[in-house]
Design a protein around this motif. Sequence first.
Motif, mmCIF file in Angstrom:
data_model
loop_
_atom_site.group_PDB
_atom_site.id
_atom_site.type_symbol
_atom_site.label_atom_id
_atom_site.label_comp_id
_atom_site.label_asym_id
_atom_site.label_seq_id
_atom_site.Cartn_x
_atom_site.Cartn_y
_atom_site.Cartn_z
ATOM 1 N N TYR A 47 0.776 -1.067 -0.076
ATOM 2 C CA TYR A 47 -0.018 0.074 0.168
ATOM 3 C C TYR A 47 0.813 1.370 0.058
ATOM 4 C CZ TYR A 47 -3.194 3.736 1.459
ATOM 5 O OH TYR A 47 -3.603 4.814 1.668
ATOM 6 N N HIS A 48 1.587 1.657 0.974
ATOM 7 C CA HIS A 48 2.348 2.706 1.069
ATOM 8 C C HIS A 48 3.452 3.008 -0.009
ATOM 9 C CE1 HIS A 48 5.189 5.612 2.548
ATOM 10 N NE2 HIS A 48 4.086 6.060 3.229
ATOM 11 N N ASN A 49 4.088 1.836 -0.325
ATOM 12 C CA ASN A 49 5.370 2.104 -1.423
ATOM 13 C C ASN A 49 4.786 2.135 -2.931
ATOM 14 O OD1 ASN A 49 7.244 2.492 0.635
ATOM 15 N ND2 ASN A 49 7.949 0.219 0.290
ATOM 16 N N ARG A 50 3.595 1.454 -3.073
ATOM 17 C CA ARG A 50 2.944 1.516 -4.301
ATOM 18 C C ARG A 50 1.754 2.305 -4.689
ATOM 19 N NH1 ARG A 50 3.525 -5.007 -5.102
ATOM 20 N NH2 ARG A 50 5.596 -5.049 -4.638
ATOM 21 N N TRP A 51 0.744 2.548 -3.589
ATOM 22 C CA TRP A 51 -0.335 3.127 -4.033
ATOM 23 C C TRP A 51 -0.796 4.248 -3.147
ATOM 24 C CZ3 TRP A 51 -1.527 1.442 -8.456
ATOM 25 C CH2 TRP A 51 -1.165 0.120 -8.791
ATOM 26 N N ARG A 52 -0.140 4.593 -2.148
ATOM 27 C CA ARG A 52 -0.469 5.635 -1.341
ATOM 28 C C ARG A 52 -0.143 7.000 -2.044
ATOM 29 N NH1 ARG A 52 0.312 9.183 2.736
ATOM 30 N NH2 ARG A 52 -1.511 8.932 4.569
ATOM 31 N N ARG A 53 -1.003 7.927 -2.091
ATOM 32 C CA ARG A 53 -0.255 9.179 -2.847
ATOM 33 C C ARG A 53 0.580 9.758 -1.890
ATOM 34 N NH1 ARG A 53 -3.190 10.123 -7.153
ATOM 35 N NH2 ARG A 53 -5.244 9.181 -7.074
ATOM 36 N N HIS A 54 1.700 10.561 -2.486
ATOM 37 C CA HIS A 54 2.860 11.078 -1.665
ATOM 38 C C HIS A 54 2.904 12.335 -2.174
ATOM 39 C CE1 HIS A 54 4.681 7.262 -0.140
ATOM 40 N NE2 HIS A 54 4.161 6.732 -1.188
ATOM 41 N N SER A 55 2.861 13.447 -1.114
ATOM 42 C CA SER A 55 2.877 14.764 -1.469
ATOM 43 C C SER A 55 4.194 15.208 -2.130
ATOM 44 C CB SER A 55 2.566 15.647 -0.067
ATOM 45 O OG SER A 55 3.617 15.500 0.787
ATOM 46 N N ALA A 56 5.157 14.586 -1.878
ATOM 47 C CA ALA A 56 6.581 14.917 -2.354
ATOM 48 C C ALA A 56 6.698 14.659 -4.052
ATOM 49 C CB ALA A 56 7.623 14.162 -1.731
ATOM 50 N N ILE A 57 5.746 14.028 -4.503
ATOM 51 C CA ILE A 57 5.715 13.826 -5.717
ATOM 52 C C ILE A 57 4.419 13.952 -6.609
ATOM 53 C CG2 ILE A 57 7.610 11.955 -5.928
ATOM 54 C CD1 ILE A 57 5.228 9.936 -6.088
ATOM 55 N N GLY A 58 3.842 15.272 -6.181
ATOM 56 C CA GLY A 58 2.606 15.938 -6.775
ATOM 57 C C GLY A 58 1.356 15.200 -6.295
ATOM 58 N N ASN A 59 1.223 14.300 -5.075
ATOM 59 C CA ASN A 59 0.088 13.931 -4.708
ATOM 60 C C ASN A 59 -0.244 12.531 -5.892
ATOM 61 O OD1 ASN A 59 -0.491 14.807 -2.424
ATOM 62 N ND2 ASN A 59 -1.305 16.602 -3.356
ATOM 63 N N HIS A 60 0.824 12.004 -6.581
ATOM 64 C CA HIS A 60 0.577 10.907 -7.256
ATOM 65 C C HIS A 60 1.077 9.703 -6.632
ATOM 66 C CE1 HIS A 60 -0.050 13.182 -10.852
ATOM 67 N NE2 HIS A 60 0.825 13.967 -10.606
ATOM 68 N N THR A 61 0.413 8.720 -7.026
ATOM 69 C CA THR A 61 1.170 7.127 -6.474
ATOM 70 C C THR A 61 2.574 7.110 -6.915
ATOM 71 O OG1 THR A 61 0.254 5.806 -8.049
ATOM 72 C CG2 THR A 61 -1.195 6.322 -6.303
ATOM 73 N N PRO A 62 3.250 6.254 -6.426
ATOM 74 C CA PRO A 62 4.836 6.152 -6.962
ATOM 75 C C PRO A 62 4.563 5.425 -8.342
ATOM 76 C CG PRO A 62 4.728 5.310 -4.780
ATOM 77 C CD PRO A 62 3.421 5.982 -5.201
ATOM 78 N N ALA A 63 3.536 4.439 -8.373
ATOM 79 C CA ALA A 63 3.343 3.847 -9.743
ATOM 80 C C ALA A 63 3.001 4.724 -10.853
ATOM 81 C CB ALA A 63 2.069 2.823 -9.744
ATOM 82 N N GLU A 64 2.143 5.852 -10.659
ATOM 83 C CA GLU A 64 1.570 6.800 -11.515
ATOM 84 C C GLU A 64 2.724 7.844 -11.861
ATOM 85 O OE1 GLU A 64 -1.229 8.906 -9.508
ATOM 86 O OE2 GLU A 64 -2.985 7.463 -10.173
ATOM 87 N N TYR A 65 3.627 7.989 -10.757
ATOM 88 C CA TYR A 65 4.713 8.793 -11.120
ATOM 89 C C TYR A 65 5.924 8.374 -11.940
ATOM 90 C CZ TYR A 65 8.384 12.276 -10.247
ATOM 91 O OH TYR A 65 9.628 13.060 -10.377
ATOM 92 N N GLU A 66 6.184 7.076 -11.922
ATOM 93 C CA GLU A 66 6.984 6.383 -12.753
ATOM 94 C C GLU A 66 6.629 6.021 -14.011
ATOM 95 O OE1 GLU A 66 7.946 2.610 -10.839
ATOM 96 O OE2 GLU A 66 9.291 3.533 -9.167
ATOM 97 N N GLN A 67 5.166 6.080 -14.302
ATOM 98 C CA GLN A 67 4.588 5.887 -15.733
ATOM 99 C C GLN A 67 4.699 7.173 -16.462
ATOM 100 O OE1 GLN A 67 0.853 4.396 -15.276
ATOM 101 N NE2 GLN A 67 1.340 2.414 -15.284
#
Length: 76
Positions: A47-67
Amino acid sequence: MGTIGDGYDNALIESFWGKMQVELLNRQEWTTRTELANAVFDYIEIYHNRWRRHSAIGNHTPAEYEQQHPKLQIAS
């Protein structure tokens, strides 16, 4: 890092533990330590590393940000 006694050193991990406490630990009771360990592992790794939205990367999930930013991935 700051100097000894700075409150800023622990701010990131304190925020993480607070969120995990509210989102996982306060919602259910586990009967064995193994169940709790598996729940914490799933929370962090899935959940946290893959799907939780992170404010440091523009409120995207890490998976979305990498895409959206495939060229920013570190070459190994």
